[in-house]
Motif scaffolding. Structure first.
Motif, PDB file in Angstrom:
ATOM      1  N   ALA A 198       8.800  47.627  83.184  1.00  0.00           N
ATOM      2  CA  ALA A 198       9.052  49.070  83.228  1.00  0.00           C
ATOM      3  C   ALA A 198      10.041  49.501  82.154  1.00  0.00           C
ATOM      4  CB  ALA A 198       9.575  49.464  84.607  1.00  0.00           C
ATOM      5  N   GLY A 199      10.516  48.544  81.359  1.00  0.00           N
ATOM      6  CA  GLY A 199      11.427  48.868  80.270  1.00  0.00           C
ATOM      7  C   GLY A 199      12.884  48.887  80.655  1.00  0.00           C
ATOM      8  N   GLU A 200      13.215  48.384  81.848  1.00  0.00           N
ATOM      9  CA  GLU A 200      14.610  48.367  82.278  1.00  0.00           C
ATOM     10  C   GLU A 200      15.350  47.164  81.687  1.00  0.00           C
ATOM     11  OE1 GLU A 200      15.107  48.801  86.492  1.00  0.00           O
ATOM     12  OE2 GLU A 200      13.380  50.142  86.679  1.00  0.00           O
ATOM     13  N   THR A 201      16.664  47.261  81.640  1.00  0.00           N
ATOM     14  CA  THR A 201      17.504  46.187  81.097  1.00  0.00           C
ATOM     15  C   THR A 201      17.597  45.030  82.092  1.00  0.00           C
ATOM     16  OG1 THR A 201      18.811  47.764  79.816  1.00  0.00           O
ATOM     17  CG2 THR A 201      19.795  45.599  80.222  1.00  0.00           C
ATOM     18  N   ILE A 202      17.454  43.827  81.580  1.00  0.00           N
ATOM     19  CA  ILE A 202      17.519  42.611  82.404  1.00  0.00           C
ATOM     20  C   ILE A 202      18.792  41.853  82.052  1.00  0.00           C
ATOM     21  CG2 ILE A 202      16.362  40.458  83.014  1.00  0.00           C
ATOM     22  CD1 ILE A 202      14.894  43.058  83.830  1.00  0.00           C
ATOM     23  N   SER A 203      19.550  41.437  83.047  1.00  0.00           N
ATOM     24  CA  SER A 203      20.796  40.713  82.792  1.00  0.00           C
ATOM     25  C   SER A 203      20.500  39.280  82.351  1.00  0.00           C
ATOM     26  CB  SER A 203      21.659  40.689  84.051  1.00  0.00           C
ATOM     27  OG  SER A 203      21.096  39.822  85.030  1.00  0.00           O
ATOM     28  N   SER A 204      21.493  38.647  81.765  1.00  0.00           N
ATOM     29  CA  SER A 204      21.322  37.265  81.314  1.00  0.00           C
ATOM     30  C   SER A 204      21.077  36.324  82.487  1.00  0.00           C
ATOM     31  CB  SER A 204      22.545  36.814  80.519  1.00  0.00           C
ATOM     32  OG  SER A 204      23.726  36.901  81.295  1.00  0.00           O
ATOM     33  N   ASP A 205      21.718  36.574  83.624  1.00  0.00           N
ATOM     34  CA  ASP A 205      21.513  35.730  84.806  1.00  0.00           C
ATOM     35  C   ASP A 205      20.089  35.870  85.337  1.00  0.00           C
ATOM     36  OD1 ASP A 205      24.107  34.826  84.700  1.00  0.00           O
ATOM     37  OD2 ASP A 205      24.867  36.211  86.221  1.00  0.00           O
ATOM     38  N   GLU A 206      19.575  37.085  85.342  1.00  0.00           N
ATOM     39  CA  GLU A 206      18.203  37.307  85.806  1.00  0.00           C
ATOM     40  C   GLU A 206      17.201  36.635  84.866  1.00  0.00           C
ATOM     41  OE1 GLU A 206      18.642  41.655  88.005  1.00  0.00           O
ATOM     42  OE2 GLU A 206      18.440  41.559  85.811  1.00  0.00           O
ATOM     43  N   ALA A 207      17.443  36.764  83.568  1.00  0.00           N
ATOM     44  CA  ALA A 207      16.561  36.127  82.598  1.00  0.00           C
ATOM     45  C   ALA A 207      16.606  34.612  82.732  1.00  0.00           C
ATOM     46  CB  ALA A 207      16.968  36.544  81.182  1.00  0.00           C
ATOM     47  N   GLU A 208      17.789  34.076  83.009  1.00  0.00           N
ATOM     48  CA  GLU A 208      17.947  32.629  83.147  1.00  0.00           C
ATOM     49  C   GLU A 208      17.184  32.107  84.357  1.00  0.00           C
ATOM     50  OE1 GLU A 208      21.702  29.519  83.193  1.00  0.00           O
ATOM     51  OE2 GLU A 208      21.826  31.388  82.061  1.00  0.00           O
ATOM     52  N   ALA A 209      17.160  32.871  85.434  1.00  0.00           N
ATOM     53  CA  ALA A 209      16.420  32.457  86.631  1.00  0.00           C
ATOM     54  C   ALA A 209      14.927  32.386  86.350  1.00  0.00           C
ATOM     55  CB  ALA A 209      16.702  33.424  87.777  1.00  0.00           C
ATOM     56  N   LEU A 210      14.401  33.380  85.628  1.00  0.00           N
ATOM     57  CA  LEU A 210      12.973  33.356  85.290  1.00  0.00           C
ATOM     58  C   LEU A 210      12.658  32.192  84.363  1.00  0.00           C
ATOM     59  CD1 LEU A 210      10.138  34.679  85.300  1.00  0.00           C
ATOM     60  CD2 LEU A 210      10.850  35.896  83.234  1.00  0.00           C
ATOM     61  N   LYS A 211      13.502  31.961  83.373  1.00  0.00           N
ATOM     62  CA  LYS A 211      13.265  30.861  82.438  1.00  0.00           C
ATOM     63  C   LYS A 211      13.284  29.514  83.159  1.00  0.00           C
ATOM     64  CE  LYS A 211      15.174  33.390  78.510  1.00  0.00           C
ATOM     65  NZ  LYS A 211      16.279  33.543  77.556  1.00  0.00           N
ATOM     66  N   THR A 212      14.217  29.353  84.079  1.00  0.00           N
ATOM     67  CA  THR A 212      14.276  28.116  84.854  1.00  0.00           C
ATOM     68  C   THR A 212      12.968  27.888  85.610  1.00  0.00           C
ATOM     69  OG1 THR A 212      16.680  28.301  85.141  1.00  0.00           O
ATOM     70  CG2 THR A 212      15.494  26.895  86.695  1.00  0.00           C
ATOM     71  N   GLU A 213      12.507  28.917  86.294  1.00  0.00           N
ATOM     72  CA  GLU A 213      11.271  28.823  87.079  1.00  0.00           C
ATOM     73  C   GLU A 213      10.084  28.480  86.183  1.00  0.00           C
ATOM     74  OE1 GLU A 213       8.771  28.880  90.386  1.00  0.00           O
ATOM     75  OE2 GLU A 213      10.962  29.008  90.345  1.00  0.00           O
ATOM     76  N   LEU A 214       9.985  29.142  85.036  1.00  0.00           N
ATOM     77  CA  LEU A 214       8.832  28.920  84.169  1.00  0.00           C
ATOM     78  C   LEU A 214       8.907  27.594  83.421  1.00  0.00           C
ATOM     79  CD1 LEU A 214       8.177  32.493  82.718  1.00  0.00           C
ATOM     80  CD2 LEU A 214       6.931  31.295  84.530  1.00  0.00           C
ATOM     81  N   LEU A 215      10.105  27.143  83.074  1.00  0.00           N
ATOM     82  CA  LEU A 215      10.230  25.833  82.436  1.00  0.00           C
ATOM     83  C   LEU A 215       9.788  24.720  83.377  1.00  0.00           C
ATOM     84  CD1 LEU A 215      13.629  26.320  80.587  1.00  0.00           C
ATOM     85  CD2 LEU A 215      11.439  25.826  79.483  1.00  0.00           C
ATOM     86  N   VAL A 216      10.172  24.824  84.644  1.00  0.00           N
ATOM     87  CA  VAL A 216       9.753  23.825  85.631  1.00  0.00           C
ATOM     88  C   VAL A 216       8.243  23.912  85.866  1.00  0.00           C
ATOM     89  CG1 VAL A 216       9.999  23.053  88.020  1.00  0.00           C
ATOM     90  CG2 VAL A 216      12.019  23.750  86.727  1.00  0.00           C
ATOM     91  N   PHE A 217       7.719  25.133  85.934  1.00  0.00           N
ATOM     92  CA  PHE A 217       6.267  25.307  86.087  1.00  0.00           C
ATOM     93  C   PHE A 217       5.526  24.685  84.903  1.00  0.00           C
ATOM     94  CE2 PHE A 217       2.626  27.861  84.620  1.00  0.00           C
ATOM     95  CZ  PHE A 217       1.725  27.586  85.639  1.00  0.00           C
TER      96      PHE A 217
END
Length: 253
Positions: free
Chosen positions: A109-128
């Motif tokens: 939606a174009g909203e700002t994402i914090s570094s902690d939120e981005a890190e959680a997604l990256k962790t999930e996708l790296l493991v996937f």
């Protein structure tokens, strides 16, 4: 020879080379950084492109994983044998699927994402992705500790990847160890090659290697060749001395 290719790439030139009779194999390598960097500008446009390439409408974590999985299969059908993940720093953060879905919706939606939120997604996708690489028999490469675009004037003038990146020291040892532990706990850890742009990480990496080996699969975790600013006579020598002293030089890729 391996090129570095985005998951949305159609790989048509690899097909042309393969069918041309050219004796040297030229293979793609899977580089999904754009899909993991949910906090970056332009993520909505990129996710739309990725979804179209996979034939999947990406709206949440499940559909993002589905699209990446389909593109992994596509790359595998074109001879890909390795992935490459470029991380500014080692990452690890826990979050529920519902929390990650909320982050994805906000990013699209174009909203700002914090570094902690981005890190959680990256962790999930790296493991996937690690689990997917086990499925298709790929090596997973992880490059980290690079500071991107420190010079704003030149970034605005020329854009990214134009020769202004530098070594980015960051003590991500705990995060990297936790990320590997999560992969190991899942039972789906592929062969992994680690590269840090900070030569100060050599000793840490060389001891980390021994913590995640497993019987019958020698060289599960390896220290990659001296990378970028370390790719010098002294840099290569220092790295191999460290590896020979703390690890097993005989398994060096």
């Amino acid at each position: 020879l391996c090129t570095t290719d985005d998951p949305a790439d159609d790989l048509r030139y690899h097909k042309e080379i393969a069918e041309s009779g050219f004796e040297t194999k030229v293979l793609p390598a899977f580089r999904p950084d754009k899909g993991l960097n949910i906090e970056r500008k332009g993520i909505r446009a990129y996710i739309d492109t990725l979804g179209k390439s996979a034939g999947v409408e990406i709206t949440d974590l499940a559909t993002l994983k589905k699209a990446l999985g389909k593109r992994i299969d596509y790359f595998a059908s074109h001879g890909c044998r390795a992935s490459d993940h470029g991380l500014d720093r080692a990452v690890y953060a826990e979050a529920s699927e519902a929390e990650i879905n909320a982050v994805i919706r906000r990013a699209l939606a174009g909203e700002t994402i914090s570094s902690d939120e981005a890190e959680a997604l990256k962790t999930e996708l790296l493991v996937f992705c690690a689990g997917e690489y086990v499925r298709v028999g790929w090596v997973m490469q992880i490059h980290y500790n690079c500071m991107r675009n420190p010079n704003t004037v030149m970034f605005n003038k020329l854009g990214p990847d134009t020769g202004f990146d530098v070594i980015g020291p960051h003590n991500g040892s705990v995060a990297l160890a936790k990320l590997l532990d999560k992969m190991y706990l899942s039972g789906k850890m592929p062969k992994i090659i680690l590269y840090s742009l900070d030569a100060g990480d050599n000793s840490f990496i060389d001891t980390l290697l021994g913590a995640f080996q497993r019987e019958g699969y020698p060289g599960t975790l390896q220290h990659g060749s001296a990378w970028w600013f370390n790719d010098t006579k002294n840099g290569m020598r220092e790295q191999m001395i460290s590896l020979a002293s703390l690890g097993l030089l005989g398994n060096f890729v």
